[in-house]
Design an enzyme around this catalytic site. Structure first.
Site, PDB file in Angstrom:
ATOM      1  N   THR A   1      -9.354 -15.472 -30.489  1.00 49.11           N
ATOM      2  CA  THR A   1      -8.771 -15.051 -31.767  1.00 49.11           C
ATOM      3  C   THR A   1      -8.741 -16.213 -32.758  1.00 49.11           C
ATOM      4  OG1 THR A   1      -7.331 -13.547 -30.525  1.00 49.11           O
ATOM      5  CG2 THR A   1      -6.750 -13.930 -32.798  1.00 49.11           C
TER       6      THR A   1
ATOM      7  N   ARG B   1      -9.560 -22.182 -26.812  1.00 49.20           N
ATOM      8  CA  ARG B   1      -8.339 -22.692 -26.177  1.00 49.20           C
ATOM      9  C   ARG B   1      -8.526 -22.696 -24.677  1.00 49.20           C
ATOM     10  NH1 ARG B   1      -3.718 -19.719 -29.847  1.00 49.20           N
ATOM     11  NH2 ARG B   1      -4.565 -20.548 -31.767  1.00 49.20           N
TER      12      ARG B   1
ATOM     13  N   SER C   1      -2.121 -24.097 -30.832  1.00 49.07           N
ATOM     14  CA  SER C   1      -1.081 -23.358 -31.544  1.00 49.07           C
ATOM     15  C   SER C   1       0.259 -23.338 -30.815  1.00 49.07           C
ATOM     16  CB  SER C   1      -1.580 -21.943 -31.810  1.00 49.07           C
ATOM     17  OG  SER C   1      -0.698 -21.285 -32.655  1.00 49.07           O
ATOM     18  N   HIS C   2       0.711 -22.148 -30.451  1.00 44.17           N
ATOM     19  CA  HIS C   2       2.024 -21.970 -29.843  1.00 44.17           C
ATOM     20  C   HIS C   2       1.991 -22.176 -28.333  1.00 44.17           C
ATOM     21  CE1 HIS C   2      -0.360 -18.395 -29.947  1.00 44.17           C
ATOM     22  NE2 HIS C   2       0.283 -17.945 -28.894  1.00 44.17           N
TER      23      HIS C   2
ATOM     24  N   LYS D   1     -10.559 -25.594 -33.388  1.00 41.27           N
ATOM     25  CA  LYS D   1     -11.059 -24.508 -34.238  1.00 41.27           C
ATOM     26  C   LYS D   1     -11.699 -25.097 -35.484  1.00 41.27           C
ATOM     27  CE  LYS D   1      -6.329 -23.717 -35.889  1.00 41.27           C
ATOM     28  NZ  LYS D   1      -5.292 -22.797 -36.288  1.00 41.27           N
TER      29      LYS D   1
ATOM     30  N   ASP E   1       5.634 -23.286 -35.270  1.00 45.03           N
ATOM     31  CA  ASP E   1       4.982 -23.432 -33.964  1.00 45.03           C
ATOM     32  C   ASP E   1       4.251 -24.767 -33.844  1.00 45.03           C
ATOM     33  OD1 ASP E   1       2.955 -22.865 -35.748  1.00 45.03           O
ATOM     34  OD2 ASP E   1       1.748 -21.808 -34.257  1.00 45.03           O
TER      35      ASP E   1
ATOM     36  N   ASP F   1       1.226 -25.913 -34.414  1.00 44.38           N
ATOM     37  CA  ASP F   1       0.409 -26.414 -35.523  1.00 44.38           C
ATOM     38  C   ASP F   1       0.935 -26.021 -36.895  1.00 44.38           C
ATOM     39  OD1 ASP F   1      -0.263 -23.770 -34.913  1.00 44.38           O
ATOM     40  OD2 ASP F   1      -2.263 -23.970 -35.766  1.00 44.38           O
TER      41      ASP F   1
ATOM     42  N   ASP G   1       1.642 -23.084 -38.422  1.00 46.25           N
ATOM     43  CA  ASP G   1       1.266 -21.924 -39.237  1.00 46.25           C
ATOM     44  C   ASP G   1       2.170 -20.714 -39.003  1.00 46.25           C
ATOM     45  OD1 ASP G   1       0.224 -21.395 -36.749  1.00 46.25           O
ATOM     46  OD2 ASP G   1      -1.858 -21.183 -37.407  1.00 46.25           O
ATOM     47  N   ARG G   2       2.916 -20.698 -37.909  1.00 44.24           N
ATOM     48  CA  ARG G   2       3.808 -19.557 -37.662  1.00 44.24           C
ATOM     49  C   ARG G   2       5.217 -19.828 -38.167  1.00 44.24           C
ATOM     50  NH1 ARG G   2       2.513 -16.607 -32.029  1.00 44.24           N
ATOM     51  NH2 ARG G   2       0.268 -16.586 -32.246  1.00 44.24           N
TER      52      ARG G   2
ATOM     53  N   GLU H   1       2.368  -9.451 -37.389  1.00 42.64           N
ATOM     54  CA  GLU H   1       3.548  -9.335 -36.541  1.00 42.64           C
ATOM     55  C   GLU H   1       3.752 -10.570 -35.666  1.00 42.64           C
ATOM     56  OE1 GLU H   1       2.871  -9.257 -33.143  1.00 42.64           O
ATOM     57  OE2 GLU H   1       0.742  -9.231 -33.630  1.00 42.64           O
ATOM     58  N   SER H   2       2.676 -11.338 -35.459  1.00 41.99           N
ATOM     59  CA  SER H   2       2.726 -12.492 -34.567  1.00 41.99           C
ATOM     60  C   SER H   2       3.292 -13.723 -35.290  1.00 41.99           C
ATOM     61  CB  SER H   2       1.335 -12.780 -34.011  1.00 41.99           C
ATOM     62  OG  SER H   2       0.404 -12.916 -35.069  1.00 41.99           O
TER      63      SER H   2
ATOM     64  N   LYS I   1      -2.180 -18.898 -42.376  1.00 45.11           N
ATOM     65  CA  LYS I   1      -0.767 -18.558 -42.458  1.00 45.11           C
ATOM     66  C   LYS I   1       0.002 -19.871 -42.542  1.00 45.11           C
ATOM     67  CE  LYS I   1      -0.467 -17.673 -37.449  1.00 45.11           C
ATOM     68  NZ  LYS I   1      -1.838 -17.535 -36.970  1.00 45.11           N
TER      69      LYS I   1
ATOM     70  N   ARG J   1      -0.512  -6.753 -24.775  1.00 44.43           N
ATOM     71  CA  ARG J   1       0.521  -6.564 -25.788  1.00 44.43           C
ATOM     72  C   ARG J   1       0.632  -5.074 -26.093  1.00 44.43           C
ATOM     73  NH1 ARG J   1       1.087 -11.815 -26.965  1.00 44.43           N
ATOM     74  NH2 ARG J   1      -0.598 -13.109 -27.776  1.00 44.43           N
TER      75      ARG J   1
HETATM   76  C1  G16 Z   1      -3.635 -16.642 -33.755  1.00 37.45           C
HETATM   77  C2  G16 Z   1      -4.285 -16.027 -34.947  1.00 37.45           C
HETATM   78  C3  G16 Z   1      -3.437 -14.911 -35.477  1.00 37.45           C
HETATM   79  C4  G16 Z   1      -3.132 -13.911 -34.380  1.00 37.45           C
HETATM   80  C5  G16 Z   1      -2.492 -14.634 -33.211  1.00 37.45           C
HETATM   81  C6  G16 Z   1      -2.203 -13.762 -32.003  1.00 37.45           C
HETATM   82  O1  G16 Z   1      -2.457 -17.270 -34.142  1.00 37.45           O
HETATM   83  O2  G16 Z   1      -4.478 -16.971 -35.972  1.00 37.45           O
HETATM   84  O3  G16 Z   1      -4.093 -14.321 -36.540  1.00 37.45           O
HETATM   85  O4  G16 Z   1      -2.284 -12.917 -34.836  1.00 37.45           O
HETATM   86  O5  G16 Z   1      -3.346 -15.664 -32.793  1.00 37.45           O
HETATM   87  O6  G16 Z   1      -3.373 -13.396 -31.414  1.00 37.45           O
HETATM   88  P1  G16 Z   1      -3.400 -12.685 -30.006  1.00 37.45           P
HETATM   89  O7  G16 Z   1      -2.533 -11.463 -30.150  1.00 37.45           O
HETATM   90  O8  G16 Z   1      -4.854 -12.366 -29.837  1.00 37.45           O
HETATM   91  O9  G16 Z   1      -2.843 -13.630 -28.976  1.00 37.45           O
HETATM   92  P2  G16 Z   1      -2.155 -18.760 -33.725  1.00 37.45           P
HETATM   93  O10 G16 Z   1      -0.838 -19.077 -34.356  1.00 37.45           O
HETATM   94  O11 G16 Z   1      -2.121 -18.722 -32.221  1.00 37.45           O
HETATM   95  O12 G16 Z   1      -3.298 -19.549 -34.257  1.00 37.45           O
END
Ligand code: G16
Length: 543
Positions: free
Chosen positions: A18, A22, A113-114, A126, A277, A279, A281-282, A364-365, A376, A496
């Site tokens: 996504t 990772r 990320s998280h 990325k 989070d 990095d 962005d959340r 939603e994430s 984001k 999910r």
């Molecule tokens: C990434 C993407 C988001 C996505 C999220 C969750 O976020 O940038 O657009 O909503 O993953 O993805 P999944 O449901 O496939 O785990 P981040 O913050 O992890 O870069």
């Protein structure tokens, strides 16, 4: 300095998910693994010669080593200049900011990320393009294709460089600029928001806490909230980035940011709490004894956008990812502006933002953002909420409950089943797919199903199509039940399940979402055959 041609062989598992590639740190530490992927990125950018690249990461374990490797490879691959955040640090929104401000050709962000960090946890990489946003699928597919046939990579025969002092120097023929990772981003925030109004709020009786979870936003949050806006010292907690995030999970939700949640639900809680989070962005937004779902957050910010100077003229349109609740659509309709539904992944907002079709977008994430950059942006969302609070003079709880009274409440919850065996995850999806043809017309969970499908998205700007973006059950009353596998995990599969319905009756808007949605929750578990296919009695994480 000599350019070295190193022979290598492809790794079979370098398909970007996504949001980039990772993997466990130990996977990245295999000889040639990082180099192969970086060379595959560079191969996908044939016009890179002489161009500028922005480079930084969230400071997690392996960040510094990877920066040195990428600098050597960038020099050997003809880049003209690399801008590196001091210490190898940059938040994701800051990389997007700097790419756009400096007209760079792209950027590389080192983050998972998280996901947790440290030698036994996760690392990631990325690529972002010249608009500052995540590479679209046609580029990530090219990177993946290159990773499957790679035979060699180019690097420079050179020692490590000093990334801890601001300044410029040459590495081979390539210029390297080490810069303050915070300054340009903070200046952008000061142009978007009314810092004078926010200063008056934060220097008054209003109390807030920002939890950086020992990840990248600490230095940014210190500068913005405590230095520029004058909030008392201690407003930012866990503000020093650590390579293992202090052993925590840098994921701003009620489970992984529990100590912040406990603080906001305590007797003497402050007025406002937020976290970001790994990095940056959340975001998670909390009021006193009140949690704001990310879907509601997007809708509320859209409804109050004109309280923020940069959006005073109103919004062009709003986009949300498919599993995000429809709360923002209702606001868009009331405002008479367009709304769009995209697949999960911020990269799908890029074309709409570039074409000027939307101003706000969210997921939603725990992702919210605007057209100011192409990622984001956690701290942007916090500043936006503070702006709404300053403008209305109301508490978070009053702002949201008033929003529900006006637009209806979209009860919403996501249930995650993490680290399932990969084949079980796939089996669950296939089990549901097999039922899709017979579901329309049936009445389940007390509601009639009108559509059951596998979501396909056609980009309205470039016409590209993305298939298999989540399984949807759409009910006659507007309720939805959605299933998809996460594209960001590194261990097995994460299922999910997203549940949503709209409650317009103001007398029924104060229920616990788990109770209000219990029929849909039970139906989701039944359709996925959770009891028989897994031994899981309950989800790992509920948001
Ligand atoms: C990434 C993407 C988001 C996505 C999220 C969750 O976020 O940038 O657009 O909503 O993953 O993805 P999944 O449901 O496939 O785990 P981040 O913050 O992890 O870069």
């Amino acid at each position: 300095m000599a350019v070295l041609q190193i022979a290598t062989q492809p790794f079979a598992d370098q398909r970007p998910g996504t949001s980039g590639l990772r993997k466990k740190v130990k996977v990245f530490q295999q000889p040639h693994y990082l180099e192969n992927f970086v060379q595959s990125i560079f191969s996908a950018i044939p016009d890179r010669a002489g161009q500028t690249l922005v480079l930084g990461g969230d400071g997690r374990f392996y960040n510094r080593e990877a920066i040195q490797t990428i600098l050597r490879m960038a020099a050997a691959n003809g880049w003209g200049k690399v801008i590196v955040g001091r210490g190898g640090l940059f938040s994701t929104p800051a990389v997007s900011t700097v790419i756009r401000a400096r007209h760079a050709h792209g950027g590389i962000i080192l983050s998972a990320s998280h996901n947790a960090g440290g030698p036994d946890h996760d690392f990631g990489i990325k690529y972002n393009t010249a608009n500052g946003g995540p590479a679209p699928e046609k580029i990530t597919d090219t990177i993946w294709a290159a990773s499957k046939t790679i035979q060699g990579y180019q690097t420079l025969d050179s020692a490590d460089v000093d990334i801890d002092q601001d300044g410029e120097f040459l590495l081979g023929d390539m210029r390297v600029e080490i810069c303050d990772p915070v300054a340009e981003y903070v200046e952008l925030m000061a142009r978007i928001f009314d810092f004078d109004a926010l200063r008056r709020l934060l220097q008054g009786p209003f109390r807030m806490r920002f939890d950086a979870l020992h990840a990248i936003t600490g230095p940014y949050a210190h500068e913005i909230f405590e230095e520029r806006l004058g909030a008392p010292a201690g407003t930012v907690v866990n503000g020093v980035p650590l390579t293992d995030f202090g052993g925590g999970h840098p994921d701003p939700n009620l489970v992984y940011a529990k100590s912040l949640a406990d603080h906001l639900f305590a007797e003497d809680a402050p007025d406002f709490g937020a976290a970001s989070d790994g990095d940056g962005d959340r975001n998670m937004i909390l009021g006193r004894q009140f949690f704001v779902t990310p879907s509601d957050s997007l809708a509320v910010l859209a409804a109050h956008a004109t309280a923020i100077p940069a959006y005073r003229q109103g919004l062009k349109g709003i986009a949300r990812s498919m599993p995000t609740s429809q709360a923002a659509d209702v606001v868009a309709e009331a405002l008479g502006i367009a709304h769009y539904e995209t697949p999960t992944g911020w990269k799908f907002f890029g074309n709409l933002l570039d074409a000027g079709k939307i101003t706000f977008c969210g997921e939603e994430s725990f992702g919210t953002g605007s057209d100011h950059i192409r990622e984001k942006d956690g701290l942007w969302a916090v500043l936006a909420w503070l702006s709404v609070i300053a403008d209305t003079g109301q508490s978070v709880a009053d702002i949201v409950t008033q929003h529900w009274r006006h637009f209806g409440r979209h009860y919403y919850t996501r249930h995650d089943y993490e680290e399932l065996p990969a084949e079980i995850g796939e089996q669950i999806i296939q089990t549901i797919i097999a039922q899709l043809p017979v579901l329309p017309g049936q009445t389940l969970a007390g509601r009639g199903i009108i559509t059951a499908d596998d979501f396909t998205y056609t980009d309205p700007i470039d016409g590209s199509t993305s298939t298999h973006q989540g399984l949807r059950l759409l009910f006659a009353d507007g309720a939805r039940l959605i299933f998809r596998l996460s594209g960001t995990g590194t261990e097995g599969a994460t299922l999910r399940i997203y549940h949503e319905y709209l409650e317009k009756d103001t007398q029924r808007q104060q229920q616990d979402p788990q109770r209000a949605l219990r029929d849909l929750i039970r139906l989701g578990r039944d359709l996925a055959r959770m009891e028989s296919l897994t031994s899981r009695k309950a989800p790992t994480v509920i948001t």
